[in-house]
Design an enzyme around this catalytic site. Structure first.
Site, PDB file in Angstrom:
ATOM      1  N   ALA A  88       0.854  -1.195   0.000  1.00 22.42           N
ATOM      2  CA  ALA A  88       0.000   0.000   0.000  1.00 22.42           C
ATOM      3  C   ALA A  88       0.887   1.242   0.000  1.00 22.42           C
ATOM      4  O   ALA A  88       1.882   1.302   0.732  1.00 22.42           O
ATOM      5  CB  ALA A  88      -0.925   0.000   1.209  1.00 22.42           C
ATOM      6  N   GLU A  89       0.520   2.247  -0.816  1.00 22.56           N
ATOM      7  CA  GLU A  89       1.367   3.440  -0.980  1.00 22.56           C
ATOM      8  C   GLU A  89       1.546   4.243   0.300  1.00 22.56           C
ATOM      9  O   GLU A  89       2.493   5.020   0.414  1.00 22.56           O
ATOM     10  CB  GLU A  89       0.788   4.380  -2.050  1.00 22.56           C
ATOM     11  CG  GLU A  89       0.624   3.781  -3.418  1.00 22.56           C
ATOM     12  CD  GLU A  89      -0.813   3.382  -3.700  1.00 22.56           C
ATOM     13  OE1 GLU A  89      -1.433   3.991  -4.578  1.00 22.56           O
ATOM     14  OE2 GLU A  89      -1.318   2.452  -3.013  1.00 22.56           O
ATOM     15  N   ASN A  90       0.633   4.078   1.245  1.00 27.76           N
ATOM     16  CA  ASN A  90       0.759   4.860   2.480  1.00 27.76           C
ATOM     17  C   ASN A  90       1.771   4.260   3.449  1.00 27.76           C
ATOM     18  O   ASN A  90       2.007   4.818   4.515  1.00 27.76           O
ATOM     19  CB  ASN A  90      -0.601   5.018   3.171  1.00 27.76           C
ATOM     20  CG  ASN A  90      -1.240   3.688   3.518  1.00 27.76           C
ATOM     21  OD1 ASN A  90      -1.077   2.715   2.797  1.00 27.76           O
ATOM     22  ND2 ASN A  90      -1.988   3.656   4.608  1.00 27.76           N
TER      23      ASN A  90
END
Length: 221
Positions: free
Chosen positions: A48-50
């Site tokens: 996930a990019e976060n």
């Protein structure tokens, strides 16, 4: 018209078949988030990019951890061996080409594999997110979407009219009607889902389509 829950899950389940043991996979917002529920016992690390590597299936209602969410802000679980890091590191993993696959949604996909999935001009959006890097750098790009928009127009087109996220990046498209692959900028119809037939799919596809020999022979229903 919107897509029903059963259809959304059917698309996610078909997409999960493309994931192999040992892969690092990024799941986009929408139908792609459901894919994690259908990988079974495969050893997969979802990214996930976060800043998470190793997200798991959706949490049971009432057991959500408010500190654990994906890039879309939805609750997630984690698997054994999961890692947390800042967003810069998350994007560095993408830009280095370390993701085996990204599964995302789209507004339009062209027959050459161009992807438009981040903005409809005139409508407010929070930003492109990781779409551009994911589309360009993931080793395989799979799009999950409706075959048509709310007005019944094909979302698979000869050329994208909406702003393009990345050109010639899409490898596979899975819709509520069919599975397409794109190779050498050629759109190939691989599978048709019941209750539809090849003619139904072609009628709702505004692009040049090559049909596999298996479909032509009626080996796939």
């Amino acid at each position: 018209m919107g897509m029903g829950r059963e259809v959304r899950h059917s698309i996610a389940k078909r997409a999960a078949q493309e994931i192999m043991d040992g892969m690092i996979v990024n799941l986009g917002i929408g139908i792609p988030t459901l894919v994690a529920d259908y990988i079974g016992d495969k050893a997969v690390m979802f990214h996930a990019e976060n800043g998470v590597l190793g997200t798991g299936p959706s949490p049971i209602k009432g057991e959500e951890n408010p500190n654990l969410c994906n890039a879309g802000g939805f609750p997630i679980t984690t698997v054994k061996g999961a890692a947390y890091f800042d967003s810069a590191t998350a994007f560095a993993l993408i830009r280095r080409g370390l993701l085996d696959m990204t599964i995302l949604g789209a507004l339009e996909v062209s027959e050459q594999g161009d992807l438009a999935n981040w903005i409809v001009p005139g409508k407010r959006v929070p930003g492109m997110g990781g779409a551009l890097e994911l589309a360009q750098k993931a080793k395989k790009v799979i799009v999950l979407m409706n075959q048509t928009d709310k007005n019944g127009h094909s979302k698979i087109v000869k050329e994208c009219k909406l702003p393009v996220t990345a050109k010639a990046c899409v490898d596979m498209v899975i819709t509520d009607m069919a599975v397409f692959t794109i190779s050498d900028q050629q759109l190939v119809l691989e599978e048709v889902f019941a209750p539809f037939c090849v003619e139904d799919v072609l009628a709702k596809t505004n692009a040049s389509v090559v049909i596999t020999n298996k479909l032509l022979k009626g080996d796939i229903k």
